[in-house]
Write a protein that holds these residues in place. Structure first.
Motif, PDB file in Angstrom:
ATOM      1  N   ILE A   3       0.840  -1.201   0.000  1.00 22.52           N
ATOM      2  CA  ILE A   3       0.000   0.000   0.000  1.00 22.52           C
ATOM      3  C   ILE A   3       0.875   1.251   0.000  1.00 22.52           C
ATOM      4  N   ALA A   4       1.989   1.202   0.720  1.00 25.12           N
ATOM      5  CA  ALA A   4       2.868   2.362   0.832  1.00 25.12           C
ATOM      6  C   ALA A   4       3.452   2.774  -0.504  1.00 25.12           C
ATOM      7  N   SER A   5       3.510   1.849  -1.468  1.00 24.36           N
ATOM      8  CA  SER A   5       4.140   2.140  -2.749  1.00 24.36           C
ATOM      9  C   SER A   5       3.153   2.579  -3.820  1.00 24.36           C
TER      10      SER A   5
ATOM     11  N   PHE B  29      -0.303  -3.238  10.475  1.00 22.87           N
ATOM     12  CA  PHE B  29      -0.752  -3.189  11.852  1.00 22.87           C
ATOM     13  C   PHE B  29      -2.134  -2.543  11.814  1.00 22.87           C
ATOM     14  N   PHE B  30      -3.127  -3.310  12.111  1.00 22.74           N
ATOM     15  CA  PHE B  30      -4.508  -2.898  11.892  1.00 22.74           C
ATOM     16  C   PHE B  30      -4.739  -2.781  10.372  1.00 22.74           C
ATOM     17  N   LYS B  31      -5.900  -2.393   9.971  1.00 29.01           N
ATOM     18  CA  LYS B  31      -6.210  -2.337   8.546  1.00 29.01           C
ATOM     19  C   LYS B  31      -5.712  -1.069   7.877  1.00 29.01           C
ATOM     20  N   PHE B  32      -5.397  -0.050   8.673  1.00 31.08           N
ATOM     21  CA  PHE B  32      -5.088   1.252   8.088  1.00 31.08           C
ATOM     22  C   PHE B  32      -3.603   1.626   8.133  1.00 31.08           C
ATOM     23  N   TRP B  33      -2.759   0.779   8.720  1.00 28.50           N
ATOM     24  CA  TRP B  33      -1.372   1.164   8.957  1.00 28.50           C
ATOM     25  C   TRP B  33      -0.432   0.108   8.383  1.00 28.50           C
ATOM     26  N   GLU B  34       0.361   0.516   7.410  1.00 32.33           N
ATOM     27  CA  GLU B  34       1.420  -0.338   6.882  1.00 32.33           C
ATOM     28  C   GLU B  34       2.756   0.266   7.275  1.00 32.33           C
ATOM     29  N   ALA B  35       3.630  -0.562   7.849  1.00 32.38           N
ATOM     30  CA  ALA B  35       4.918  -0.070   8.345  1.00 32.38           C
ATOM     31  C   ALA B  35       6.046  -0.953   7.842  1.00 32.38           C
TER      32      ALA B  35
ATOM     33  N   HIS C  36      33.024   0.777  11.595  1.00 28.01           N
ATOM     34  CA  HIS C  36      31.720   0.254  12.012  1.00 28.01           C
ATOM     35  C   HIS C  36      30.642   1.221  11.547  1.00 28.01           C
ATOM     36  N   SER C  37      29.437   0.705  11.383  1.00 26.19           N
ATOM     37  CA  SER C  37      28.291   1.554  11.032  1.00 26.19           C
ATOM     38  C   SER C  37      27.015   0.906  11.547  1.00 26.19           C
ATOM     39  N   LEU C  38      26.019   1.732  11.832  1.00 28.27           N
ATOM     40  CA  LEU C  38      24.698   1.254  12.236  1.00 28.27           C
ATOM     41  C   LEU C  38      23.678   2.304  11.797  1.00 28.27           C
ATOM     42  N   SER C  39      22.663   1.850  11.079  1.00 27.34           N
ATOM     43  CA  SER C  39      21.618   2.757  10.617  1.00 27.34           C
ATOM     44  C   SER C  39      20.279   2.032  10.658  1.00 27.34           C
ATOM     45  N   TYR C  40      19.216   2.819  10.661  1.00 33.10           N
ATOM     46  CA  TYR C  40      17.881   2.225  10.646  1.00 33.10           C
ATOM     47  C   TYR C  40      16.915   3.184   9.965  1.00 33.10           C
ATOM     48  N   SER C  41      15.794   2.643   9.522  1.00 31.38           N
ATOM     49  CA  SER C  41      14.728   3.453   8.925  1.00 31.38           C
ATOM     50  C   SER C  41      13.378   2.895   9.362  1.00 31.38           C
ATOM     51  N   PHE C  42      12.396   3.771   9.457  1.00 30.91           N
ATOM     52  CA  PHE C  42      11.055   3.385   9.897  1.00 30.91           C
ATOM     53  C   PHE C  42      10.060   4.151   9.024  1.00 30.91           C
ATOM     54  N   ASN C  43       9.432   3.448   8.099  1.00 29.99           N
ATOM     55  CA  ASN C  43       8.486   4.047   7.156  1.00 29.99           C
ATOM     56  C   ASN C  43       7.059   3.674   7.531  1.00 29.99           C
ATOM     57  N   ASN C  44       6.161   4.644   7.480  1.00 24.27           N
ATOM     58  CA  ASN C  44       4.772   4.426   7.886  1.00 24.27           C
ATOM     59  C   ASN C  44       3.813   5.045   6.870  1.00 24.27           C
ATOM     60  N   THR C  45       2.802   4.280   6.482  1.00 22.75           N
ATOM     61  CA  THR C  45       1.749   4.783   5.603  1.00 22.75           C
ATOM     62  C   THR C  45       0.401   4.488   6.252  1.00 22.75           C
ATOM     63  N   PHE C  46      -0.445   5.523   6.350  1.00 19.64           N
ATOM     64  CA  PHE C  46      -1.749   5.400   6.999  1.00 19.64           C
ATOM     65  C   PHE C  46      -2.858   5.666   5.970  1.00 19.64           C
ATOM     66  N   THR C  47      -3.790   4.737   5.891  1.00 19.99           N
ATOM     67  CA  THR C  47      -4.956   4.905   5.023  1.00 19.99           C
ATOM     68  C   THR C  47      -6.016   5.683   5.791  1.00 19.99           C
ATOM     69  N   LEU C  48      -6.462   6.803   5.214  1.00 16.73           N
ATOM     70  CA  LEU C  48      -7.320   7.728   5.953  1.00 16.73           C
ATOM     71  C   LEU C  48      -8.804   7.616   5.604  1.00 16.73           C
ATOM     72  N   ASN C  49      -9.160   6.831   4.592  1.00  9.83           N
ATOM     73  CA  ASN C  49     -10.587   6.683   4.274  1.00  9.83           C
ATOM     74  C   ASN C  49     -10.877   5.254   3.809  1.00  9.83           C
ATOM     75  N   LYS C  50     -12.156   4.896   3.817  1.00 15.23           N
ATOM     76  CA  LYS C  50     -12.559   3.528   3.489  1.00 15.23           C
ATOM     77  C   LYS C  50     -12.311   3.183   2.028  1.00 15.23           C
ATOM     78  N   SER C  51     -12.404   4.156   1.145  1.00 18.10           N
ATOM     79  CA  SER C  51     -12.203   3.903  -0.282  1.00 18.10           C
ATOM     80  C   SER C  51     -10.728   3.798  -0.655  1.00 18.10           C
ATOM     81  N   LYS C  52      -9.853   3.997   0.307  1.00 19.63           N
ATOM     82  CA  LYS C  52      -8.412   3.862   0.127  1.00 19.63           C
ATOM     83  C   LYS C  52      -7.898   4.768  -0.994  1.00 19.63           C
TER      84      LYS C  52
END
Length: 708
Positions: free
Chosen positions: A57-59, A557-563, A587-603
């Motif tokens: 969904i996020a893409s 996570f739930f129907k409206f949240w893709e992470a 040495h190296s350490l990195s991270y990313s956290f992407n979140n997409t939220f669906t705001l209506n029923k029709s997506k």
């Protein structure tokens, strides 16, 4: 700040893609379901990780560059203008197996003309098999586009407005026409933008040098593209593609340099630079495909030609503050790289496995002419000691064979061997000097994959070569003021890389890998101080043992949240030569956290917030400070997803890139900001007739990127 106006086109008679029939076909990569089941987000093959765009969904409703940022192990940095794979120093991008001759900002701008709705899947190949060029310590990203579903006319238009310090925009459009046997498309992309950059570079040693540059970068590019193909009969097809890129770039630079000599005397320089470049490029590609039988045996031929003529004028005026003297200089350069390649590939599927083999010939030519003029009383006085000519020619002959075999439902294997022989020679007429190299190398690769229920394990190995590019080899002195310059090194030799990787995928959502990379004879750019002069050149100077890991998870996570969460880490053991430098365990350490939220029923309405952070890390003799990035925005789909509107804010914290390099007799420090914070507003509209699916061939041209 200038006001931004967006003009959205309105067209008639729009339709939705009809996919009900195709959704039951296992082999159709355009569908979201297979046999009534939802298509998996991640797939593991023996030699690649596959990210199915339609399952994310996020893409949806994004451009190609934004879509890549959602793929595990990939990082897209709009500030630096690059795309990277975890554990790789560079990356090559293909469209349907055809290599793009683009890098940096030009590559990102091209990917932004592709819509995620037109992408079926993205393949991440961290250890490329024998079929592909052995060039570069790079992985491959293959963007597989959907088959064009339209007979007759179809197309799309896209407009994007960009607000950094300065306003900019890009427009692109595609018009397709297809019959049962003929396929043609005309594409264009127009880009006009600018940004402000500030670069601070300090060298501390017996001599201290402090440099600060404020720069306005400007780009203007128009790229039309013609693609034609024709099916001679049910077993054969021919095609041709022509791309013309009319590019202009410019830089206005104000540089302040302070130099403190060992005797504590201070010298100050103020330089105003005006850089203008015209870069017309032509690419012509042709192919012929012949199916030998109904079992999948196939013979393919392809030829490619690329020519580029870079014409650059640089004018700079340097004020020596101490004695109030001014030196005006003009440099002109003409660079004419040319690339020709011819290849043949044969695919032979048998009951005991699939054999692939092929031959390839590449030829690189480049001639460069740099002229240096001192401007005295409005007269251009040539300085022959600083002018230069350089000619370079390289020929590569390659052959490969690979074997693929599946054992039941659980095991898949692939092994290959590639041989490349290279003959290269360079010549500098002004000094009557030249160099010649002739070397041949074997490049083996092997892959094995095991699948059991929701678990997939894979092990891969490949050996690669990283040949210097033409700009790395060119001994031209590119002056930034009368005292400081950078140049290539015609004595550079290739580096060699061995890659070993173990990967694991669970339930098509969780992915992990550990890898080892051994690099010998690595090269890069080195800066040094000689009085008032700051000099940059390229050297072979290090070997690396690189250990790393990548862990990622994408799910709902739930129907409206893709992470999507990704964590990357590495340890490096480096040894240097040809320079006196301090090295350490990297040495190296990195991270990313992407979140997409669906705001209506029709997506049709989405909000997204993506955060990433690179913690302080070290490599060879360099250290880099913390860098974090927060992007956020909304996406709107209208008219049954044929009208897409996106609004995005990038690099909200306006982070800077900071780092240090340590040598035995000096340390070097940088603190740069490349106008990363931006607001983008884009509109995309799709139109056409939906009747029947037709294939469109894309042509490979792997080696064009080395002309850069």
């Amino acid at each position: 700040m200038k006001k931004i106006f967006l003009i959205a086109a309105s067209l008639l008679s729009i339709f939705s893609y009809a996919q009900k029939k195709d959704s039951l076909q296992i082999k159709n990569i355009e569908t979201v379901t297979i046999n009534g089941k939802k298509k998996a987000l991640l797939e593991r093959k023996a030699d690649r990780l596959i990210f199915n765009v339609e399952a994310s969904i996020a893409s949806q409703g994004m451009d190609g560059a934004e879509t890549l940022a959602n793929v595990p192990m990939l990082k897209v940095d709009d500030n630096l203008g690059n795309i990277s794979i975890t554990g790789k120093s560079s990356v090559n991008v293909m469209i349907n197996g055809r290599m793009l001759n683009l890098s940096g900002t030009a590559l990102l701008n091209y990917l932004k003309t592709i819509r995620s709705e037109n992408i079926a899947k993205i393949e991440v190949i961290t250890t490329p098999p024998a079929k592909y060029e052995a060039q570069g310590n790079s992985g491959l990203i293959n963007i597989v586009l959907k088959k064009n579903p339209n007979l007759g006319f179809s197309g799309n238009i896209n407009s994007t407005l960009i607000q950094r310090t300065y306003s900019g925009f890009s427009n692109s459009g595609t018009l397709n026409y297809q019959t049962e046997r003929f396929s043609g498309s005309v594409k264009f992309n127009y880009y006009d933008s600018a940004k402000r950059s500030e670069e601070n570079y300090t060298i501390l040693g017996a001599t201290q040098n402090y440099s600060r540059s404020v720069r306005k970068d400007m780009w203007n590019e128009l790229t039309p593209n013609l693609n034609l193909s024709y099916k001679l009969n049910k077993n054969s097809e021919i095609g041709v593609e022509y791309i013309y890129a009319h590019q202009k770039s410019a830089m206005n630079i104000v540089n302040e340099t302070k130099n403190i000599n060992p005797d504590s005397t201070v010298e100050n320089l103020l330089t105003h630079t005006f850089h203008r470049e015209k870069l017309p490029a032509h690419t012509l590609s042709a192919y012929y495909d012949l199916k030998l039988d109904t079992l999948g045996k196939k013979l393919s031929f392809a030829g490619n030609f690329f020519k580029n003529n870079s014409d650059t004028d640089v004018n700079f005026s340097t004020l020596k503050v101490n004695d109030n003297s001014v030196q005006d200089v003009k440099t002109t350069s003409i660079i004419s790289p040319q690339v020709f390649s011819l290849q043949g590939d044969l695919k032979l599927p048998f009951s005991f496995g699939t054999i692939e083999t092929g031959l390839k010939f590449n030829q690189f030519k480049n001639s460069t002419d740099l002229q240096y003029f001192n401007i005295i009383n409005n007269q251009y006085i040539p300085d022959l000691q600083r002018a230069n000519l350089f000619n370079y020619q390289e020929e590569n002959y390659a052959a490969y064979v690979s074997y693929t075999k599946s054992f039941g439902e659980h095991w898949e294997t692939k092994a290959g061997l590639r041989y490349e022989n290279t003959h290269a020679q360079s010549f500098t007429p002004s000094t009557n000097t030249g160099n010649s190299y002739n070397y041949g190398q074997w490049f083996p690769s092997a892959f094995v994959s095991y699948k059991q229920d929701k678990n997939i394990f894979n092990l891969s190995y490949s050996r690669r070569i990283n040949r210097p590019s033409m700009s790395n080899l060119n001994p031209f002195r590119w002056y930034s003021n009368p005292y400081s310059y950078s140049s290539g090194n015609p004595l550079l030799t290739p580096s060699y890389i061995n890659n070993l990787e173990l990967g694991y995928t669970y339930n098509s959502k969780f992915s992990a890998s550990i890898y080892y990379l051994k690099l010998k004879n690595g090269f890069g750019q080195i800066s040094m101080i000689n009085g008032l002069s700051q000099i940059g050149t390229y050297l072979n100077y290090y070997n690396n043992d690189f250990y790393g890991f990548n862990v990622s998870y994408t799910g709902k996570f739930f129907k409206f949240w893709e992470a999507s969460l990704s964590v990357n880490g590495s340890l490096t053991d480096s040894k240097v030569y040809n320079i006196e430098a301090e090295t350490w365990k990297g040495h190296s350490l990195s991270y990313s956290f992407n979140n997409t939220f669906t705001l209506n029923k029709s997506k049709t309405l989405f909000f997204f917030a993506n955060y990433s952070q690179d913690l302080p890390y070290k490599n060879v003799n360099s250290s880099f400070q913390n860098f974090s990035n927060l992007n956020s925005g909304i996406k709107i789909s209208l008219m049954e997803k044929q009208l897409q509107i996106n609004a995005t804010v990038t690099n909200i914290f306006a982070q800077k890139y900071r780092g240090n390099m340590y040598f035995s007799d000096n340390s070097q420090h940088f603190n740069n900001y490349w106008d990363g914070r931006s607001f983008r507003l884009s509109v995309n509209y799709t139109f056409g007739n939906n009747k029947k699916k037709v294939n469109t061939k894309n042509i490979k041209f792997d080696e064009k990127d080395r002309a850069q």
